[in-house]
Design a protein around this motif. Structure first.
Motif, PDB file in Angstrom:
ATOM      1  N   TYR A  49       2.674   4.490 -15.330  1.00  0.00           N
ATOM      2  CA  TYR A  49       3.014   5.281 -14.145  1.00  0.00           C
ATOM      3  C   TYR A  49       1.779   5.704 -13.364  1.00  0.00           C
ATOM      4  CZ  TYR A  49       1.666   9.425 -16.895  1.00  0.00           C
ATOM      5  OH  TYR A  49       0.975  10.342 -17.642  1.00  0.00           O
ATOM      6  N   LEU A  50       2.028   6.153 -12.149  1.00  0.00           N
ATOM      7  CA  LEU A  50       1.024   6.834 -11.328  1.00  0.00           C
ATOM      8  C   LEU A  50       1.667   8.141 -10.899  1.00  0.00           C
ATOM      9  CD1 LEU A  50      -1.277   5.530  -8.535  1.00  0.00           C
ATOM     10  CD2 LEU A  50       0.299   7.381  -7.994  1.00  0.00           C
ATOM     11  N   GLU A  51       0.893   9.240 -10.977  1.00  0.00           N
ATOM     12  CA  GLU A  51       1.488  10.549 -10.718  1.00  0.00           C
ATOM     13  C   GLU A  51       0.580  11.392  -9.827  1.00  0.00           C
ATOM     14  OE1 GLU A  51       3.632  12.953 -13.927  1.00  0.00           O
ATOM     15  OE2 GLU A  51       1.686  13.931 -13.761  1.00  0.00           O
ATOM     16  N   TYR A  52       1.175  11.919  -8.781  1.00  0.00           N
ATOM     17  CA  TYR A  52       0.468  12.846  -7.903  1.00  0.00           C
ATOM     18  C   TYR A  52       0.676  14.260  -8.433  1.00  0.00           C
ATOM     19  CZ  TYR A  52       0.828   8.928  -4.619  1.00  0.00           C
ATOM     20  OH  TYR A  52       0.759   7.694  -4.021  1.00  0.00           O
ATOM     21  N   ASN A  53      -0.419  15.011  -8.532  1.00  0.00           N
ATOM     22  CA  ASN A  53      -0.341  16.429  -8.903  1.00  0.00           C
ATOM     23  C   ASN A  53      -1.161  17.200  -7.885  1.00  0.00           C
ATOM     24  OD1 ASN A  53       0.688  16.514 -12.029  1.00  0.00           O
ATOM     25  ND2 ASN A  53      -0.500  14.675 -11.587  1.00  0.00           N
ATOM     26  N   THR A  54      -0.499  17.781  -6.894  1.00  0.00           N
ATOM     27  CA  THR A  54      -1.245  18.433  -5.821  1.00  0.00           C
ATOM     28  C   THR A  54      -1.139  19.943  -5.961  1.00  0.00           C
ATOM     29  OG1 THR A  54       0.442  18.826  -4.136  1.00  0.00           O
ATOM     30  CG2 THR A  54      -0.342  16.553  -4.370  1.00  0.00           C
ATOM     31  N   ILE A  55      -2.064  20.643  -5.325  1.00  0.00           N
ATOM     32  CA  ILE A  55      -1.992  22.117  -5.357  1.00  0.00           C
ATOM     33  C   ILE A  55      -1.409  22.646  -4.051  1.00  0.00           C
ATOM     34  CG2 ILE A  55      -3.812  22.389  -7.061  1.00  0.00           C
ATOM     35  CD1 ILE A  55      -5.726  23.080  -4.718  1.00  0.00           C
ATOM     36  N   GLY A  56      -0.725  21.793  -3.323  1.00  0.00           N
ATOM     37  CA  GLY A  56      -0.077  22.256  -2.103  1.00  0.00           C
ATOM     38  C   GLY A  56       0.290  21.078  -1.226  1.00  0.00           C
ATOM     39  N   GLY A  57       0.668  21.404  -0.007  1.00  0.00           N
ATOM     40  CA  GLY A  57       1.017  20.363   0.946  1.00  0.00           C
ATOM     41  C   GLY A  57       2.400  19.794   0.678  1.00  0.00           C
ATOM     42  N   VAL A  58       2.770  18.828   1.501  1.00  0.00           N
ATOM     43  CA  VAL A  58       4.089  18.210   1.380  1.00  0.00           C
ATOM     44  C   VAL A  58       3.917  16.781   0.885  1.00  0.00           C
ATOM     45  CG1 VAL A  58       5.008  19.669   3.228  1.00  0.00           C
ATOM     46  CG2 VAL A  58       4.106  17.380   3.786  1.00  0.00           C
ATOM     47  N   LEU A  59       5.031  16.117   0.629  1.00  0.00           N
ATOM     48  CA  LEU A  59       4.987  14.708   0.245  1.00  0.00           C
ATOM     49  C   LEU A  59       5.255  13.884   1.495  1.00  0.00           C
ATOM     50  CD1 LEU A  59       6.875  14.950  -3.154  1.00  0.00           C
ATOM     51  CD2 LEU A  59       4.458  14.324  -2.830  1.00  0.00           C
ATOM     52  N   GLY A  67       0.838  -1.199   0.000  1.00  0.00           N
ATOM     53  CA  GLY A  67       0.000   0.000   0.000  1.00  0.00           C
ATOM     54  C   GLY A  67       0.868   1.241   0.000  1.00  0.00           C
ATOM     55  N   VAL A  68       0.348   2.315  -0.599  1.00  0.00           N
ATOM     56  CA  VAL A  68       1.057   3.599  -0.600  1.00  0.00           C
ATOM     57  C   VAL A  68       0.050   4.679  -0.199  1.00  0.00           C
ATOM     58  CG1 VAL A  68       2.385   5.256  -1.959  1.00  0.00           C
ATOM     59  CG2 VAL A  68       2.573   2.805  -2.457  1.00  0.00           C
ATOM     60  N   PHE A  69       0.336   5.359   0.882  1.00  0.00           N
ATOM     61  CA  PHE A  69      -0.561   6.401   1.394  1.00  0.00           C
ATOM     62  C   PHE A  69       0.159   7.735   1.376  1.00  0.00           C
ATOM     63  CE2 PHE A  69      -2.154   8.465   5.542  1.00  0.00           C
ATOM     64  CZ  PHE A  69      -3.205   9.119   4.900  1.00  0.00           C
ATOM     65  N   LEU A  70      -0.437   8.699   0.702  1.00  0.00           N
ATOM     66  CA  LEU A  70       0.080  10.067   0.738  1.00  0.00           C
ATOM     67  C   LEU A  70      -0.769  10.844   1.742  1.00  0.00           C
ATOM     68  CD1 LEU A  70       1.754  12.471  -0.258  1.00  0.00           C
ATOM     69  CD2 LEU A  70       0.107  12.761  -2.121  1.00  0.00           C
ATOM     70  N   LEU A  71      -0.180  11.150   2.872  1.00  0.00           N
ATOM     71  CA  LEU A  71      -0.924  11.895   3.891  1.00  0.00           C
ATOM     72  C   LEU A  71      -0.953  13.361   3.478  1.00  0.00           C
ATOM     73  CD1 LEU A  71      -2.338  12.577   6.444  1.00  0.00           C
ATOM     74  CD2 LEU A  71      -0.264  12.132   7.724  1.00  0.00           C
ATOM     75  N   SER A  72      -2.049  13.734   2.810  1.00  0.00           N
ATOM     76  CA  SER A  72      -2.188  15.096   2.305  1.00  0.00           C
ATOM     77  C   SER A  72      -3.663  15.400   2.150  1.00  0.00           C
ATOM     78  CB  SER A  72      -1.497  15.224   0.943  1.00  0.00           C
ATOM     79  OG  SER A  72      -1.839  16.454   0.344  1.00  0.00           O
ATOM     80  N   SER A  73      -4.074  16.563   2.628  1.00  0.00           N
ATOM     81  CA  SER A  73      -5.469  16.973   2.435  1.00  0.00           C
ATOM     82  C   SER A  73      -5.594  17.953   1.277  1.00  0.00           C
ATOM     83  CB  SER A  73      -6.020  17.587   3.728  1.00  0.00           C
ATOM     84  OG  SER A  73      -5.177  18.624   4.184  1.00  0.00           O
ATOM     85  N   SER A  74      -4.502  18.198   0.572  1.00  0.00           N
ATOM     86  CA  SER A  74      -4.540  19.140  -0.544  1.00  0.00           C
ATOM     87  C   SER A  74      -5.406  18.618  -1.675  1.00  0.00           C
ATOM     88  CB  SER A  74      -3.134  19.360  -1.097  1.00  0.00           C
ATOM     89  OG  SER A  74      -2.332  19.949  -0.115  1.00  0.00           O
ATOM     90  N   GLY A  75      -5.992  19.539  -2.411  1.00  0.00           N
ATOM     91  CA  GLY A  75      -6.648  19.140  -3.636  1.00  0.00           C
ATOM     92  C   GLY A  75      -5.604  18.541  -4.557  1.00  0.00           C
ATOM     93  N   MET A  76      -5.971  17.489  -5.271  1.00  0.00           N
ATOM     94  CA  MET A  76      -4.981  16.894  -6.187  1.00  0.00           C
ATOM     95  C   MET A  76      -5.655  16.044  -7.250  1.00  0.00           C
ATOM     96  SD  MET A  76      -3.264  13.830  -3.879  1.00  0.00           S
ATOM     97  CE  MET A  76      -3.330  14.620  -2.275  1.00  0.00           C
ATOM     98  N   ASP A  77      -4.935  15.866  -8.326  1.00  0.00           N
ATOM     99  CA  ASP A  77      -5.282  14.864  -9.333  1.00  0.00           C
ATOM    100  C   ASP A  77      -4.243  13.762  -9.217  1.00  0.00           C
ATOM    101  OD1 ASP A  77      -7.356  16.372 -10.435  1.00  0.00           O
ATOM    102  OD2 ASP A  77      -6.061  17.276 -11.963  1.00  0.00           O
ATOM    103  N   ILE A  78      -4.707  12.533  -9.126  1.00  0.00           N
ATOM    104  CA  ILE A  78      -3.784  11.400  -9.184  1.00  0.00           C
ATOM    105  C   ILE A  78      -4.049  10.733 -10.528  1.00  0.00           C
ATOM    106  CG2 ILE A  78      -3.062   9.238  -8.116  1.00  0.00           C
ATOM    107  CD1 ILE A  78      -4.116  10.367  -5.438  1.00  0.00           C
ATOM    108  N   ILE A  79      -3.005  10.702 -11.331  1.00  0.00           N
ATOM    109  CA  ILE A  79      -3.172  10.217 -12.707  1.00  0.00           C
ATOM    110  C   ILE A  79      -2.511   8.850 -12.856  1.00  0.00           C
ATOM    111  CG2 ILE A  79      -2.527  10.658 -15.122  1.00  0.00           C
ATOM    112  CD1 ILE A  79      -2.681  13.695 -14.339  1.00  0.00           C
TER     113      ILE A  79
END
Ligand SMILES: *[C@@H]1O[C@H](CO)[C@@H](O)[C@H](O)[C@H]1NC(C)=O
Ligand SMILES: *[C@@H]1O[C@H](CO)[C@@H](O)[C@H](O)[C@H]1NC(C)=O
Ligand SMILES: *[C@@H]1O[C@H](CO)[C@@H](O)[C@H](O)[C@H]1NC(C)=O
Ligand SMILES: *[C@@H]1O[C@H](CO)[C@@H](O)[C@H](O)[C@H]1NC(C)=O
Ligand SMILES: *[C@@H]1O[C@H](CO)[C@@H](O)[C@H](O)[C@H]1NC(C)=O
Ligand SMILES: *[C@@H]1O[C@H](CO)[C@@H](O)[C@H](O)[C@H]1NC(C)=O
Ligand SMILES: *[C@@H]1O[C@H](CO)[C@@H](O)[C@H](O)[C@H]1NC(C)=O
Ligand SMILES: *[C@@H]1O[C@H](CO)[C@@H](O)[C@H](O)[C@H]1NC(C)=O
Ligand SMILES: *[C@@H]1O[C@H](CO)[C@@H](O)[C@H](O)[C@H]1NC(C)=O
Ligand SMILES: CC(=O)N[C@H]1CO[C@H](CO)[C@@H](O)[C@@H]1O
Length: 854
Positions: A230-240, A208-220
């Motif tokens: 691939y899988l790609e996180y595109n967030t509008i803020g927050g940390v990784l 499992g992979v969990f990105l602890l982030s409440s930012s708005g994002m698209d995961i592609i």
């Protein structure tokens, strides 16, 4: 010279053109420190800033922690510690055991310049995460991280959606932005954002992979032009802030994830009963008639719910004086309670903005609401008309909310509810955009939230700078990277504007996705304050990782259609198995639209084999109580009879989820992880680990084709043995009052001997134990018992283990729960020529016993 000039001009042209993410040069790692259980490094921009959707942050920090033997934590945040991070008060971080690198199942490796990292399964060398396919981008309003994946991976999770359970692998986007979502198209963001996925690689294991982030994002999830998956996180803020969970088996990943975000709270026993609700019930007399009609139809009704109809002018903590007057509502509740039935009411977050409304005035005194830039109350539009919104980060907000709940639901003078339902908490506003064009009729149609009453002005909120509170100087309304929010072009559409700050200095821009879960957590805390020794029950629509520790969840405003009946299965699988939220279910027979008889009969049966079982419909939909059609009534009686006999089995599964994180319901591949035929199955599910549910899923059909792995099963309804061959099985003539359910060989289930019309009456029934021998002739199972309602059972519980070795049946375990119920008989299925072997007791449930059967 000429060529130099030319390249100079080319360089200028490149700079002048809009920068592209492909131009970003990533980061390089320096000052690497490798400890026994951690690694840290500085990350600095490897080239010039590309500033595509904001400003590149020049200096980052990398922290890698080997937290447990199966959990690796990788965090990349800004050296200045300004970028927003999810408050620990909201989600306490899991404790770390600091295991040594050499003892951990997952290994971290990296390249320094440009910085890329891999996460590898140590045993096998399998690369689980590999970021070398694209440069890391870390900007003020955009963060991108990409991992390469094996071709056509088996990925599951990524929040609330109505898409396939096994996620799309090309050109697929999952958007994390909580939004109210009736009548929405598929492929859209719904009420819950959960940036966690499970990656199942068959015999090589699951992680499992969990990105602890409440930012708005698209995961592609996609393939490059050259075909690299691939899988790609595109967030509008927050940390990784990434947690890698090693498994290696699927159930272990569920447990490891639940350990990070918090396991689901144990539910009160009565909540497993059947619930009925409808928006639009006109008055309390009508509601009483529903209760009486269920009784007359001999369909057990455990809990009655009332939607916003009970409220005076749609305001929380008020009653409609004409249709739901206090004395009559109190009579209704007393009648329900005298019949061992329960009552649940709805609460929305929008608080009516008027000085003639006491809950508002008390909230003002406690500084409990969100504020606009000038310190005035920030106004929105909801059912009650113009509203203010609780600021759940406010130091006094929970006290204010608790006090309102104590006052209004006072058992002696108010409405003595048994649980609370939190709706519209994405948060949903009827302002379509930032000019607040109202989109729905409210109870105060003339009201329009534009005017601020000067006497209500107070100090503005903090400005958001400070440790992990959010970078200053961002465009908080219109970030340049536009996530695919289906609710509107802007992230503020239909919700609290994202430039509004919370009292701790953070912004809705960063905390939007937490709102609903914070409301649910506050409601749970209020119910505990109201009855400190009693297990609370809260149902929430909006949700975020960790929500299960506070509340149950239903799948929102679906439709009375076969497709939505099928979707409810995929959603059950995502929530129970991947997202660590156990007590979930759909609006049975559908919320919007006209429920059709055959569909409602099937859904009555389907819902009985899912954790939360509630029939609910919209005000615009016709009545759909089970008793309204003979066919549906018959299906419901049969379904509830089976559900109630199995209720302690379900309760035991929910107890396991709350104590270990093992899923209450799961897909077939959880039990048969090496069987490729199971990876895409999304119309069957395991309820607990012993029951396989295989409902008819085609519109109006009486035939179903479902998959049975290479294993032995027993028909739940007839006890007949069925040998699965790793192939599809087709059943014909499945009546609308039937649902195919199989017991997995190797299981032992304790059932109540007979059903009852309430869960209180059910608890007076004795047990029958069913043994379903596996291919090896053996079986095991368990039964958890407690009083069904104490928040802290304080050792007064029994955890009973059953074992069958082919000859002797053994019951053992812990017997802390005092009971005079007993096991009446033990039935071993699958004897020669289909005969059962039955041994009659009774045996008490306060100590173990052995009995030789064969
Ligand atoms: C784990 O290691 C970190 C970094 O060395 C340290 O701050 C922390 O206290 C340790 N925790 C435990 C539980 O040993
Ligand atoms: C990461 O894994 C890939 C194979 O997927 C390998 O080519 C690469 O060298 C690895 N990189 C690191 C930093 O371990
Ligand atoms: C997926 O990749 C293709 C090119 O391989 C691209 O055309 C498409 O836009 C991508 N989809 C998303 C959602 O990024
Ligand atoms: C209850 O049943 C009666 C008799 O069938 C029917 O007339 C009435 O409409 C029902 N009421 C409700 C609220 O379903
Ligand atoms: C349940 O059945 C009992 C006994 O038949 C009856 O007294 C009681 O009213 C029923 N309760 C409900 C809620 O129908
Ligand atoms: C949010 O943005 C709107 C539109 O620009 C503006 O009117 C409002 O004052 C801003 N609110 C805050 C709190 O900055
Ligand atoms: C065997 O037991 C099951 C479960 O109790 C029951 O449904 C079935 O009718 C029994 N079969 C026979 C042949 O008695
Ligand atoms: C079973 O049937 C479904 C369609 O109903 C099909 O998608 C699936 O591939 C079949 N599985 C096997 C193993 O034949
Ligand atoms: C049942 O048998 C097991 C194994 O022989 C033994 O350990 C256990 O003590 C027995 N339990 C009882 C209650 O006799
Ligand atoms: C037709 C319709 O509105 N269906 C919705 C039912 O609920 C699910 C889950 O919330 C939505 O995804 C559907 O779009």
């Amino acid at each position: 010279m000429a060529s130099k000039t030319l390249s100079f001009f080319i360089a200028l042209a490149v700079t002048a053109a809009a920068a592209s993410v492909d131009d970003c040069s990533g980061y390089k790692a320096t000052n690497v420190i490798q400890g026994d259980s951690y690694l840290q490094a500085d990350l600095t921009l490897a080239g010039t800033a590309c500033n595509v959707f904001g400003d590149d942050l020049p200096r980052l920090r990398l922290l890698v922690e080997y937290q447990t033997d199966s959990r690796l934590h990788v965090k990349i945040d800004d050296a200045e510690q300004q970028v927003y991070q999810v408050q620990e008060s909201f989600l306490p971080r899991p404790t770390t055991q600091n295991v040594s690198v050499s003892g951990a199942a997952l290994q971290f490796s990296f390249t320094e310049d440009p910085f890329h990292f891999n996460v590898t399964r140590k045993d096998s060398g399998d690369v689980l995460f590999d970021t070398s396919g694209a440069q890391l981008i870390f900007e003020s309003q955009y963060v991108r991280l990409r991992t390469s994946l094996p071709d056509d991976p088996n990925l599951y999770g990524l929040g609330e959606h109505s898409d396939d359970f096994r996620l799309g692998t090309t050109d697929y986007t999952r958007t994390m932005w909580n939004a109210e979502s009736p009548f929405i198209p598929r492929l859209s963001n719904l009420y819950g954002s959960h940036p966690v996925y499970f990656d199942h690689r068959g015999a090589s294991g699951t992680h499992g992979v969990f990105l602890l982030s409440s930012s708005g994002m698209d995961i592609i999830i996609n393939k490059t032009v050259s075909g690299q998956q691939y899988l790609e996180y595109n967030t509008i803020g927050g940390v990784l802030d990434l947690y890698f969970l090693a498994g290696p088996d699927p159930v272990s990943v569920s447990k490891q994830y639940a350990e990070v975000v918090g396991r689901s709270a144990m539910i009160p026993y009565w909540t497993l009963g059947f619930h009925q609700c409808k928006y639009g019930w006109p008055n309390v007399e009508w509601v009483s008639e529903v209760v009486a009609n269920y009784s007359a139809a001999n369909i057990p009704l455990e809990t009655l719910w009332t939607d916003i109809d009970y409220m005076g002018d749609r305001a929380d903590f008020s009653l409609d004086p004409t249709n739901f007057p206090l004395d009559k509502v109190r009579d209704l509740v007393s009648t329900l309670h005298s019949q061992n039935q329960h009552y649940v009411l709805i609460l929305d977050p929008g608080i009516h903005y008027t000085t003639s409304y006491a809950p508002f005035n008390r909230g003002v005194a406690q500084d409990a609401f969100l504020k606009a830039a000038d310190g005035s109350w920030y106004l929105g539009l909801q059912w009650a008309g113009t509203v203010v919104w609780p600021d759940w980060f406010g130091p006094n907000t929970r006290d204010w909310w608790t006090n309102e709940i104590l006052l209004f639901f006072d058992p002696a003078t108010g409405v003595d509810v048994d649980g609370l339902w939190n709706d519209m908490n994405e948060v949903s506003s009827f302002c379509s955009d930032i000019d607040c064009h109202p989109t729905r009729r409210t109870s105060h149609p003339g009201e329009f939230p534009t005017k601020v009453q000067p006497e209500l002005l107070s100090a503005p909120r903090n400005d958001g700078s400070g440790v992990m509170k959010g970078l200053p100087d961002r465009n908080l309304l219109n970030p340049e990277y536009n996530i695919h929010n289906h609710k509107g072009a802007d992230i503020s559409d239909f919700t609290v504007y994202t430039n509004i700050s919370n009292s701790d200095g953070t912004y809705q821009y960063d905390t939007h996705n937490l709102y609903g879960t914070m409301m649910a957590a506050a409601s749970r805390a209020a119910l505990i304050a109201r009855r400190p020794s009693v297990r609370p029950f809260v149902l929430t629509r909006s949700n975020f990782p960790g929500v299960g520790a506070h509340a149950a969840h239903w799948f929102g405003d679906n439709f009375s259609a076969w497709d939505d009946y099928r979707i409810s299965i995929k959603q059950l699988l995502s929530y129970a198995a991947i997202h660590a939220v156990s007590f979930v279910g759909s609006d049975i027979c559908g919320f919007n639209g006209v429920a059709q008889e055959q569909m409602c009969a099937r859904w009555a049966m389907l819902g009985a084999f899912q954790p939360f079982y509630r029939n609910h419909a919209d005000i615009s939909a016709p009545e759909q109580e089970f008793y309204l059609w003979p066919l549906v009534a018959e299906a419901a009686r049969k379904a509830i009879d089976a559900r109630y006999r199995l209720l302690d089995y379900m309760y035991t599964a929910l107890y396991r989820a709350s104590s270990t994180g093992a899923p209450v319901a799961s897909p077939l591949w959880f039990a048969y992880p090496n069987d490729k035929n199971t990876f895409g199955v999304q119309t069957q599910w395991l309820f607990g680990d012993a029951l396989l549910v295989n409902p008819v899923t085609d519109d109006d059909a009486t035939e179903v084709t479902f998959y049975l792995p290479d294993d032995v099963f027993y028909d739940f309804w007839t006890g007949q043995q069925v040998r699965g061959n790793g192939a599809n099985v087709t059943l014909t003539d499945v009546a609308f009052t039937d649902i195919p359910v199989h017991i997995r060989g190797g299981s032992i289930i304790a059932l109540r001997k007979e059903s009852a019309n309430t869960t209180t009456a059910l608890r007076k029934q004795d047990f029958v134990v069913l043994v379903a021998p596996g291919l090896d002739g053996k079986a095991h199972g368990s039964l958890y018992l407690d009083d069904g309602e104490s928040l802290d059972v304080a050792g007064h519980y029994s955890d009973v283990q059953f074992a069958w070795d082919g000859r002797v049946f053994q019951m053992s375990g812990d017997f802390g729960y005092g009971t005079d119920r007993s096991v009446q008989s033990v039935v071993v299925l699958g004897g020669s020529n289909g005969q059962n072997t039955t041994i009659d007791g009774p045996w008490g449930l306060e100590q173990g016993f052995n009995v030789t059967v064969l």
